[in-house]
Design a protein around this motif. Structure first.
Motif, PDB file in Angstrom:
ATOM      1  N   ALA A  43       0.821  -1.206   0.000  1.00  0.00           N
ATOM      2  CA  ALA A  43       0.000   0.000   0.000  1.00  0.00           C
ATOM      3  C   ALA A  43       0.853   1.253   0.000  1.00  0.00           C
ATOM      4  O   ALA A  43       1.970   1.264   0.520  1.00  0.00           O
ATOM      5  CB  ALA A  43      -0.919  -0.004   1.213  1.00  0.00           C
ATOM      6  N   THR A  44       0.285   2.303  -0.563  1.00  0.00           N
ATOM      7  CA  THR A  44       0.902   3.628  -0.579  1.00  0.00           C
ATOM      8  C   THR A  44       0.088   4.530   0.335  1.00  0.00           C
ATOM      9  O   THR A  44      -1.144   4.470   0.322  1.00  0.00           O
ATOM     10  CB  THR A  44       0.894   4.200  -2.006  1.00  0.00           C
ATOM     11  OG1 THR A  44       1.599   3.306  -2.869  1.00  0.00           O
ATOM     12  CG2 THR A  44       1.534   5.579  -2.055  1.00  0.00           C
ATOM     13  N   ARG A  45       0.784   5.374   1.105  1.00  0.00           N
ATOM     14  CA  ARG A  45       0.097   6.327   1.983  1.00  0.00           C
ATOM     15  C   ARG A  45       0.161   7.710   1.347  1.00  0.00           C
ATOM     16  O   ARG A  45       1.228   8.187   0.978  1.00  0.00           O
ATOM     17  CB  ARG A  45       0.755   6.384   3.359  1.00  0.00           C
ATOM     18  CG  ARG A  45       0.032   7.286   4.346  1.00  0.00           C
ATOM     19  CD  ARG A  45       0.815   7.394   5.667  1.00  0.00           C
ATOM     20  NE  ARG A  45       0.058   8.055   6.692  1.00  0.00           N
ATOM     21  CZ  ARG A  45      -0.086   9.370   6.818  1.00  0.00           C
ATOM     22  NH1 ARG A  45       0.473  10.181   5.923  1.00  0.00           N
ATOM     23  NH2 ARG A  45      -0.788   9.886   7.803  1.00  0.00           N
ATOM     24  N   SER A  46      -0.997   8.346   1.223  1.00  0.00           N
ATOM     25  CA  SER A  46      -1.035   9.713   0.697  1.00  0.00           C
ATOM     26  C   SER A  46      -0.823  10.696   1.846  1.00  0.00           C
ATOM     27  O   SER A  46      -0.864  10.320   3.016  1.00  0.00           O
ATOM     28  CB  SER A  46      -2.375   9.986   0.004  1.00  0.00           C
ATOM     29  OG  SER A  46      -3.401  10.161   0.963  1.00  0.00           O
ATOM     30  N   ASP A  47      -0.621  11.952   1.510  1.00  0.00           N
ATOM     31  CA  ASP A  47      -0.430  12.987   2.528  1.00  0.00           C
ATOM     32  C   ASP A  47      -1.633  13.135   3.452  1.00  0.00           C
ATOM     33  O   ASP A  47      -1.498  13.557   4.591  1.00  0.00           O
ATOM     34  CB  ASP A  47      -0.126  14.336   1.876  1.00  0.00           C
ATOM     35  CG  ASP A  47       1.244  14.372   1.215  1.00  0.00           C
ATOM     36  OD1 ASP A  47       2.105  13.535   1.558  1.00  0.00           O
ATOM     37  OD2 ASP A  47       1.451  15.243   0.340  1.00  0.00           O
ATOM     38  N   SER A  48      -2.814  12.786   2.977  1.00  0.00           N
ATOM     39  CA  SER A  48      -4.033  12.915   3.777  1.00  0.00           C
ATOM     40  C   SER A  48      -4.179  11.809   4.824  1.00  0.00           C
ATOM     41  O   SER A  48      -5.003  11.909   5.720  1.00  0.00           O
ATOM     42  CB  SER A  48      -5.260  12.896   2.876  1.00  0.00           C
ATOM     43  OG  SER A  48      -5.451  11.596   2.347  1.00  0.00           O
ATOM     44  N   GLY A  49      -3.403  10.726   4.676  1.00  0.00           N
ATOM     45  CA  GLY A  49      -3.535   9.578   5.567  1.00  0.00           C
ATOM     46  C   GLY A  49      -4.269   8.414   4.937  1.00  0.00           C
ATOM     47  O   GLY A  49      -4.393   7.347   5.533  1.00  0.00           O
ATOM     48  N   LEU A  50      -4.749   8.585   3.706  1.00  0.00           N
ATOM     49  CA  LEU A  50      -5.388   7.498   2.963  1.00  0.00           C
ATOM     50  C   LEU A  50      -4.313   6.524   2.504  1.00  0.00           C
ATOM     51  O   LEU A  50      -3.268   6.936   2.010  1.00  0.00           O
ATOM     52  CB  LEU A  50      -6.126   8.053   1.747  1.00  0.00           C
ATOM     53  CG  LEU A  50      -6.751   7.014   0.809  1.00  0.00           C
ATOM     54  CD1 LEU A  50      -7.982   6.396   1.462  1.00  0.00           C
ATOM     55  CD2 LEU A  50      -7.119   7.649  -0.520  1.00  0.00           C
ATOM     56  N   TYR A  51      -4.584   5.236   2.667  1.00  0.00           N
ATOM     57  CA  TYR A  51      -3.723   4.201   2.092  1.00  0.00           C
ATOM     58  C   TYR A  51      -4.475   3.594   0.925  1.00  0.00           C
ATOM     59  O   TYR A  51      -5.695   3.427   0.973  1.00  0.00           O
ATOM     60  CB  TYR A  51      -3.429   3.108   3.122  1.00  0.00           C
ATOM     61  CG  TYR A  51      -2.406   3.490   4.154  1.00  0.00           C
ATOM     62  CD1 TYR A  51      -1.077   3.088   4.025  1.00  0.00           C
ATOM     63  CD2 TYR A  51      -2.759   4.235   5.268  1.00  0.00           C
ATOM     64  CE1 TYR A  51      -0.130   3.431   4.984  1.00  0.00           C
ATOM     65  CE2 TYR A  51      -1.821   4.580   6.232  1.00  0.00           C
ATOM     66  CZ  TYR A  51      -0.511   4.165   6.086  1.00  0.00           C
ATOM     67  OH  TYR A  51       0.422   4.511   7.036  1.00  0.00           O
ATOM     68  N   ALA A 121     -10.838   7.059   9.782  1.00  0.00           N
ATOM     69  CA  ALA A 121     -12.094   7.716  10.143  1.00  0.00           C
ATOM     70  C   ALA A 121     -12.142   9.171   9.703  1.00  0.00           C
ATOM     71  O   ALA A 121     -13.188   9.661   9.282  1.00  0.00           O
ATOM     72  CB  ALA A 121     -12.321   7.618  11.653  1.00  0.00           C
ATOM     73  N   ALA A 122     -11.021   9.867   9.771  1.00  0.00           N
ATOM     74  CA  ALA A 122     -11.000  11.288   9.394  1.00  0.00           C
ATOM     75  C   ALA A 122     -11.376  11.504   7.930  1.00  0.00           C
ATOM     76  O   ALA A 122     -11.846  12.576   7.568  1.00  0.00           O
ATOM     77  CB  ALA A 122      -9.614  11.883   9.657  1.00  0.00           C
ATOM     78  N   LEU A 123     -11.205  10.489   7.089  1.00  0.00           N
ATOM     79  CA  LEU A 123     -11.559  10.585   5.669  1.00  0.00           C
ATOM     80  C   LEU A 123     -12.814   9.772   5.354  1.00  0.00           C
ATOM     81  O   LEU A 123     -13.201   9.644   4.192  1.00  0.00           O
ATOM     82  CB  LEU A 123     -10.399  10.098   4.798  1.00  0.00           C
ATOM     83  CG  LEU A 123      -9.086  10.860   4.960  1.00  0.00           C
ATOM     84  CD1 LEU A 123      -7.990  10.210   4.147  1.00  0.00           C
ATOM     85  CD2 LEU A 123      -9.257  12.314   4.577  1.00  0.00           C
ATOM     86  N   GLY A 124     -13.416   9.206   6.419  1.00  0.00           N
ATOM     87  CA  GLY A 124     -14.630   8.413   6.263  1.00  0.00           C
ATOM     88  C   GLY A 124     -15.798   9.105   6.940  1.00  0.00           C
ATOM     89  O   GLY A 124     -16.195  10.193   6.547  1.00  0.00           O
ATOM     90  N   TYR A 125     -16.306   8.474   8.008  1.00  0.00           N
ATOM     91  CA  TYR A 125     -17.468   9.020   8.704  1.00  0.00           C
ATOM     92  C   TYR A 125     -17.123   9.671  10.033  1.00  0.00           C
ATOM     93  O   TYR A 125     -18.009   9.950  10.838  1.00  0.00           O
ATOM     94  CB  TYR A 125     -18.518   7.918   8.886  1.00  0.00           C
ATOM     95  CG  TYR A 125     -19.050   7.440   7.565  1.00  0.00           C
ATOM     96  CD1 TYR A 125     -19.900   8.243   6.815  1.00  0.00           C
ATOM     97  CD2 TYR A 125     -18.680   6.208   7.051  1.00  0.00           C
ATOM     98  CE1 TYR A 125     -20.378   7.824   5.583  1.00  0.00           C
ATOM     99  CE2 TYR A 125     -19.156   5.780   5.817  1.00  0.00           C
ATOM    100  CZ  TYR A 125     -20.004   6.595   5.098  1.00  0.00           C
ATOM    101  OH  TYR A 125     -20.471   6.183   3.874  1.00  0.00           O
ATOM    102  N   GLY A 126     -15.837   9.900  10.281  1.00  0.00           N
ATOM    103  CA  GLY A 126     -15.436  10.617  11.487  1.00  0.00           C
ATOM    104  C   GLY A 126     -15.561   9.789  12.756  1.00  0.00           C
ATOM    105  O   GLY A 126     -15.546   8.564  12.715  1.00  0.00           O
TER     106      GLY A 126
END
Length: 149
Positions: A43-51, A121-126
């Motif tokens: 997996a790659t991790r983006s700056d936002s924290g998304l993998y 969670a920060a990029l999902g439903y919190g």
């Protein structure tokens, strides 16, 4: 007066529940890394924290953050319990109308591409419960970009 302010501050800060004090950012990061290791993902991790894992990039058009797309997907938690799944025909939507993890993640694929999004969670439903998804949950999606409309 200082004593009253001090007591009020103690009451306010002392009344926070343990749930409110959970550092989901750190917890999610650890949970995602453990899932990646346990499942042998590259997996790659983006700056936002998304993998994300690009299994097939695809050969068609690459969407942008404003694109209308059709995506087939399966969503589950790190324990592999499925919480949502589309049909093979997928669903169509605009990337501005979905969780931030999808708005960003789907743009890593071209039409015909597929892979995995590991969404904190920060990029999902919190941190709040949402339609059967517990607050603070890491969400994993197997996605296939069927069309950029």
């Amino acid at each position: 007066m200082k004593k009253i302010l001090f007591v009020l501050a103690l009451v306010v800060f002392g009344s926070c529940s343990d749930d409110e004090k959970v550092d989901y950012v750190a917890k999610n990061e650890e949970e995602i890394k453990e899932y990646i290791a346990a499942n042998g993902l590259n997996a790659t991790r983006s700056d936002s924290g998304l993998y994300y894992v690009v299994e097939e990039e695809g050969t068609g058009e690459r969407p942008n953050f404003n694109s209308d797309v059709t995506v087939a997907y399966k969503g589950y938690f790190t324990d592999k319990e499925i919480f949502d799944e589309s049909s093979a025909e997928g669903i169509s939507f605009n990337l501005r109308q979905v969780i931030a993890g999808w708005t960003e993640g789907i743009t890593y694929f071209k039409e015909g591409g597929n892979g995995i999004l590991l969404v904190p969670a920060a990029l999902g439903y919190g941190n709040s419960d949402n339609r059967g998804i517990p607050g603070g949950s890491v969400l994993i999606f197997e996605v296939k970009l069927l069309a950029t409309n």
